[in-house]
Design an enzyme around this catalytic site. Structure first.
Site: not given
Ligand code: UD1
Length: 429
Positions: A171, A174, A408, A131, A102, A134
């Site tokens: 929201k 990361v 991974r 995931r 991802r 948006d």
């Molecule tokens: C990163 C980490 C992952 C960790 C996660 C949460 C990396 C490579 N991966 O993943 O190991 O589990 O943070 O600490 O650093 N979301 C939306 N829309 C978006 C983006 C995210 O709704 O456009 C939601 C996701 O579905 C989830 C939440 O936001 O429910 C948090 O996700 P996010 O912090 O973005 O996770 P990652 O960056 O993918």
């Protein structure tokens, strides 16, 4: 496909060196796309995910060179890699590469900032919920990008370049924070990101970008201010230690009992998790060399935990804590608030004799006297390692299938555990 076979019983004792953080290394490597000069990253972990990202970066035209091992290095210590994106030859990140991980979607930020265009496949990655992307699209649109989704690809353009803007994340994300910060570094004018993620990996990326000439303040708080600059230059940066690997081994020692030094670990990166372990009855001692974890045969107390964005308890340690709590003396409640579908390890832990009931977003873990080895399979990275932790105390043999998930994110897992007395081996299928 390889399997990991664990024979339960025995305690863990010795030293486990903590690797560079996967979740910091990935965005740091991606930030090399922002400059034509070399970016030198030290302590890069050798993992399937870092190797996949190297393939993606080279497809864009990034050259890389791994520094030769120094005398006395055992090959396991983090590598120093030079990344040079002298010329970006391709602004497309194809499905075949992006679908494996991802985080590779994150190249969209630097490509758009530097080349004013990007065509990036919608991502794959661990199957832990829907995931969506948006927040990435919304924040890049705020910076002036035009975005369309065509045939599974996000097609982005920013004629004349990105422009600084104010954006409040609805929201905490990361990934979207990493991307917006990288993109805004080369935008014209000031960007203010509110409700930004505060994870240590965000701070690590900001430090590296600042060393490359970016003007960023507030990383590590929920408001990050970025004053765009015309160009970034090369830098040398050391990847911070992996807090998830640290927490995972701390839980392994809590599970088996014993006395292990997690060498190079930094307690401030995972204080919430360490506090929970102390509550459960584990001794945690920060030392000059890292974190010493001890448990001497006393019973484990049950805990009540909800995952949360940093500085809360990390979702990436939820599965491991659940494995640990299967052996607590009483009922624990573990609530997952970040991802909607992150309990796939529950049914596999049940195969080992765990008693866990699900109530919506919460898992109630009823502590049991013992676990029994069995063949198990995991569908994501952190879930796989929770099965290894359970296997360390299960009677008999536990075979963890689909080991590629472990590869991974965990560098030399079997070796690190074996050096502390675990009976664990990889079997080539
Ligand atoms: C990163 C980490 C992952 C960790 C996660 C949460 C990396 C490579 N991966 O993943 O190991 O589990 O943070 O600490 O650093 N979301 C939306 N829309 C978006 C983006 C995210 O709704 O456009 C939601 C996701 O579905 C989830 C939440 O936001 O429910 C948090 O996700 P996010 O912090 O973005 O996770 P990652 O960056 O993918």
């Amino acid at each position: 496909m390889d399997k990991i076979v664990v024979t339960g019983g025995g305690t863990l004792n010795g030293v486990i060196p903590i690797s560079g953080a996967k979740n910091a290394a990935l965005p740091l490597m991606i930030s090399s796309l922002l400059t034509a000069d070399p970016l030198v990253l030290e302590n890069v972990p050798h993992l399937a995910d870092t190797e996949s990202l190297i393939r993606i970066l080279t497809n864009h035209g990034v050259g890389y060179q791994v520094e030769g091992k120094r005398k006395g290095q055992n090959g396991g210590e983090g590598r120093t890699i030079h990344f040079t994106a002298g010329e970006i030859v391709d602004t497309t990140a194809p499905y075949e590469l992006v679908s494996k991980m991802r985080a590779s979607f994150w190249v969209i930020g630097p490509l758009l900032a530097r080349m004013h265009e990007a065509r990036v496949s919608l991502p794959g990655g661990c199957a832990i919920g829907t995931r969506p992307v948006d927040l990435f699209l919304e924040s890049l649109t705020a910076l002036g990008a035009k975005l369309d989704v065509e045939a599974g690809y996000v097609v982005a353009t920013a004629p004349g370049g990105l422009k600084g803007a104010g954006y409040r994340f609805p929201k905490v994300s990361v990934g979207a924070t990493h991307v917006a910060m990288m993109a805004a570094s080369l935008a014209r004018g000031q960007t203010v990101l509110e409700n930004a993620a505060r994870e240590p990996e965000i701070v690590d990326l900001a430090r590296c970008l600042i060393a490359m000439g970016a003007r960023i303040s507030g990383a590590g708080t929920s408001t990050i201010v970025i004053d765009g600059v015309e160009a970034l230059h090369g830098a040398r940066h050391r990847v911070l230690p992996d807090r998830i690997e640290t927490g995972t081994y701390a839980m392994a020692v809590a599970m088996t009992g014993g006395d292990v030094l997690l060498e190079g670990a930094q307690p401030d990166l995972l204080q919430a998790a360490l506090d929970i372990l102390v509550e459960a009855g584990v001794e945690i001692e920060p030392t000059n060399e890292g974190i010493r974890v001890r448990r001497n045969g006393s019973g484990l107390r049950p805990v009540n935990v909800s995952t949360a964005p940093f500085p809360g308890f990390p979702t990436d340690l939820q599965a491991q804590l659940m494995a640990l709590m299967t052996r607590a003396e009483g009922d624990s409640r573990i609530t997952e608030t970040i991802f909607e579908n992150r309990f796939m390890h529950v049914q596999e832990l049940a195969r080992l004799g765990a008693r866990i009931s699900l109530e919506g977003q919460s898992a109630i873990v009823h502590g049991v006297g013992h676990l029994t080895g069995a063949p198990v399979m995991a569908t994501d990275l952190r879930a796989s390692v929770s099965l290894v932790i359970a296997g360390l105390v299960a009677q008999g043999e536990t075979t963890v299938n689909r080991v590629y998930h472990l590869d991974r994110g965990f560098e030399r897992l079997e070796e690190k555990l074996r050096n502390c007395g675990a009976r664990i081996q990889r079997v080539a299928a």
